[in-house]
Design a protein around this motif. Structure first.
Motif, mmCIF file in Angstrom:
data_model
loop_
_atom_site.group_PDB
_atom_site.id
_atom_site.type_symbol
_atom_site.label_atom_id
_atom_site.label_comp_id
_atom_site.label_asym_id
_atom_site.label_seq_id
_atom_site.Cartn_x
_atom_site.Cartn_y
_atom_site.Cartn_z
ATOM 1 N N MET A 39 0.967 -1.077 -0.048
ATOM 2 C CA MET A 39 0.126 0.047 0.076
ATOM 3 C C MET A 39 0.182 1.195 -0.378
ATOM 4 S SD MET A 39 -3.215 1.195 0.149
ATOM 5 C CE MET A 39 -4.605 0.574 1.304
ATOM 6 N N LYS A 40 1.915 1.072 1.147
ATOM 7 C CA LYS A 40 2.568 2.049 0.745
ATOM 8 C C LYS A 40 3.314 3.158 -0.972
ATOM 9 C CE LYS A 40 6.512 3.765 3.857
ATOM 10 N NZ LYS A 40 7.472 3.680 4.841
ATOM 11 N N ALA A 41 3.811 1.618 -0.986
ATOM 12 C CA ALA A 41 4.742 2.071 -2.330
ATOM 13 C C ALA A 41 3.194 2.798 -3.259
ATOM 14 C CB ALA A 41 4.769 0.876 -3.299
ATOM 15 N N LEU A 42 2.065 2.244 -3.549
ATOM 16 C CA LEU A 42 0.809 2.129 -4.726
ATOM 17 C C LEU A 42 1.034 3.677 -4.228
ATOM 18 C CD1 LEU A 42 -1.201 2.068 -6.142
ATOM 19 C CD2 LEU A 42 -2.469 0.940 -4.345
ATOM 20 N N ARG A 43 0.387 3.945 -3.041
ATOM 21 C CA ARG A 43 0.115 5.126 -2.514
ATOM 22 C C ARG A 43 1.526 6.456 -2.347
ATOM 23 N NH1 ARG A 43 -0.558 5.185 2.358
ATOM 24 N NH2 ARG A 43 -2.974 5.042 2.592
ATOM 25 N N THR A 83 3.175 6.407 -5.235
ATOM 26 C CA THR A 83 2.626 6.131 -6.996
ATOM 27 C C THR A 83 2.170 6.820 -7.245
ATOM 28 O OG1 THR A 83 4.283 3.639 -7.360
ATOM 29 C CG2 THR A 83 3.274 5.025 -9.273
ATOM 30 N N LEU A 84 1.064 7.014 -6.708
ATOM 31 C CA LEU A 84 -0.002 8.001 -7.251
ATOM 32 C C LEU A 84 0.002 9.186 -7.070
ATOM 33 C CD1 LEU A 84 -3.353 5.288 -6.326
ATOM 34 C CD2 LEU A 84 -2.101 6.221 -7.936
ATOM 35 N N ARG A 85 0.997 9.657 -5.407
ATOM 36 C CA ARG A 85 1.639 10.956 -4.765
ATOM 37 C C ARG A 85 2.440 11.571 -6.328
ATOM 38 N NH1 ARG A 85 3.872 10.368 1.113
ATOM 39 N NH2 ARG A 85 3.731 12.832 0.186
ATOM 40 N N GLN A 86 3.306 10.965 -6.790
ATOM 41 C CA GLN A 86 4.105 11.270 -8.016
ATOM 42 C C GLN A 86 3.666 11.377 -9.189
ATOM 43 O OE1 GLN A 86 7.673 11.420 -6.871
ATOM 44 N NE2 GLN A 86 7.362 12.901 -9.196
ATOM 45 N N GLN A 87 2.432 11.193 -9.245
ATOM 46 C CA GLN A 87 1.759 10.673 -10.467
ATOM 47 C C GLN A 87 0.874 12.346 -10.471
ATOM 48 O OE1 GLN A 87 0.498 6.284 -10.803
ATOM 49 N NE2 GLN A 87 -0.678 7.404 -11.868
ATOM 50 N N ARG A 88 0.211 13.049 -9.906
ATOM 51 C CA ARG A 88 -0.296 13.961 -9.530
ATOM 52 C C ARG A 88 0.509 15.278 -9.542
ATOM 53 N NH1 ARG A 88 -3.206 13.852 -3.050
ATOM 54 N NH2 ARG A 88 -1.331 14.315 -1.931
ATOM 55 N N ARG A 89 1.785 14.275 -8.723
ATOM 56 C CA ARG A 89 2.713 15.839 -8.733
ATOM 57 C C ARG A 89 3.658 16.115 -10.128
ATOM 58 N NH1 ARG A 89 4.973 13.645 -3.459
ATOM 59 N NH2 ARG A 89 6.009 12.071 -4.027
ATOM 60 N N PHE A 146 -7.635 13.881 -9.714
ATOM 61 C CA PHE A 146 -7.250 13.993 -11.070
ATOM 62 C C PHE A 146 -7.612 12.900 -11.785
ATOM 63 C CE2 PHE A 146 -3.624 16.822 -9.825
ATOM 64 C CZ PHE A 146 -4.059 18.212 -10.553
ATOM 65 N N ASP A 147 -8.286 12.913 -12.830
ATOM 66 C CA ASP A 147 -8.496 11.074 -13.249
ATOM 67 C C ASP A 147 -7.027 10.120 -13.300
ATOM 68 O OD1 ASP A 147 -10.839 11.976 -14.320
ATOM 69 O OD2 ASP A 147 -9.732 13.529 -15.427
ATOM 70 N N CYS A 148 -5.745 10.821 -13.155
ATOM 71 C CA CYS A 148 -4.655 9.939 -13.386
ATOM 72 C C CYS A 148 -4.629 8.650 -11.860
ATOM 73 C CB CYS A 148 -3.435 10.539 -13.708
ATOM 74 S SG CYS A 148 -3.232 11.564 -12.500
ATOM 75 N N GLN A 149 -5.511 9.503 -11.020
ATOM 76 C CA GLN A 149 -5.174 8.850 -10.037
ATOM 77 C C GLN A 149 -6.061 7.850 -9.479
ATOM 78 O OE1 GLN A 149 -5.208 13.327 -8.323
ATOM 79 N NE2 GLN A 149 -5.153 11.959 -6.314
ATOM 80 N N ARG A 150 -7.275 7.676 -10.714
ATOM 81 C CA ARG A 150 -8.049 6.203 -10.261
ATOM 82 C C ARG A 150 -7.269 4.818 -10.693
ATOM 83 N NH1 ARG A 150 -11.322 3.282 -14.462
ATOM 84 N NH2 ARG A 150 -12.993 2.404 -13.127
ATOM 85 N N LEU A 151 -7.268 4.447 -9.975
ATOM 86 C CA LEU A 151 -7.067 2.738 -10.165
ATOM 87 C C LEU A 151 -7.360 1.927 -11.175
ATOM 88 C CD1 LEU A 151 -5.916 1.093 -7.072
ATOM 89 C CD2 LEU A 151 -4.260 2.421 -8.406
ATOM 90 N N GLU A 152 -6.635 1.625 -12.581
ATOM 91 C CA GLU A 152 -7.376 1.349 -13.537
ATOM 92 C C GLU A 152 -7.735 -0.341 -13.464
ATOM 93 O OE1 GLU A 152 -8.760 2.394 -16.226
ATOM 94 O OE2 GLU A 152 -8.420 4.674 -15.840
ATOM 95 N N VAL A 153 -6.486 -0.976 -12.790
ATOM 96 C CA VAL A 153 -7.135 -2.817 -12.172
ATOM 97 C C VAL A 153 -7.171 -2.283 -10.744
ATOM 98 C CG1 VAL A 153 -5.588 -4.255 -12.734
ATOM 99 C CG2 VAL A 153 -5.647 -3.554 -14.303
ATOM 100 N N GLY A 154 -7.713 -3.038 -10.246
ATOM 101 C CA GLY A 154 -7.233 -3.783 -8.820
ATOM 102 C C GLY A 154 -8.301 -2.893 -8.206
#
Length: 185
Positions: free
Chosen positions: A1-5, A7-13, A156-164
């Motif tokens: 969960m920490k790694a996913l968090r 990754t998502l934070r970096q995407q929005r940044r 942002f739309d990029c924060q949506r998990l497409e899978v899982g």
């Protein structure tokens, strides 16, 4: 969960400044599709931090309607909401909070907009991991009689998990809707 968090934070940044402005304006039009504001409402927004989508245009719109706007402030391990005024100070996370203004509890708010780190197609959300909003809004989970506040996640739309799927804990408080610049979930 920490790694996913992370990754998502970096995407929005990573979203470019010009795109951030355009997407923040787009989210207002999505919000207007589902929320009818009026002057007697108490609306909580947030100041963007760590790449979160900026609710500035939502705030500008509700201010035109003379709606009361509030920001979250730390109250131990929970949040309260302070009316936006002219004086601010940084909290222990370096986020500005209003000082010397009216302070309300979450139960007194009509609408709360909150930032998200990530979300899935089932409207499950991932926050920063501190649990502040979940502790603050726990009363909504335990008692169905609370119609207010309505809780809307902004992302942002990029924060949506497409899978899982984001794993849900017993203490997680569900959102009424998740709003992105292109869609309402």
């Amino acid at each position: 969960m920490k790694a996913l968090r992370q990754t998502l934070r970096q995407q929005r940044r990573n979203i470019a400044p010009f795109d951030r402005i355009r997407l923040a304006k787009n989210i207002l039009s999505q919000v207007q599709k589902v929320i009818h504001f009026h002057s007697r409402q108490k609306v909580a927004i947030y100041l963007p931090n760590d790449g979160e989508i900026d609710p500035k245009y939502i705030q500008d719109f509700v201010n035109l309607l003379k709606t009361n706007t509030y920001l979250p402030i730390l109250a131990g391990k929970s949040l309260q909401f302070a009316k936006i005024g002219k004086n601010f100070r940084k909290n222990r996370f370096g986020i500005l909070e209003p000082v010397s203004t009216q302070i309300l509890k979450a139960k007194q708010m009509n609408i709360i907009f909150m930032p998200l780190v990530g979300f899935d197609k089932h409207k499950n959300r991932m926050g920063m991991g501190g649990g502040f909003y979940d502790r603050t809004l726990a009363f909504k989970k335990n008692q169905q009689k609370f119609k207010n506040p309505k809780i809307y996640g902004l992302a942002f739309d990029c924060q949506r998990l497409e899978v899982g799927k984001i794993s849900v804990q017993d203490w997680d408080v569900p959102l009424d809707k998740i709003i992105t610049p292109s869609k309402v979930y």
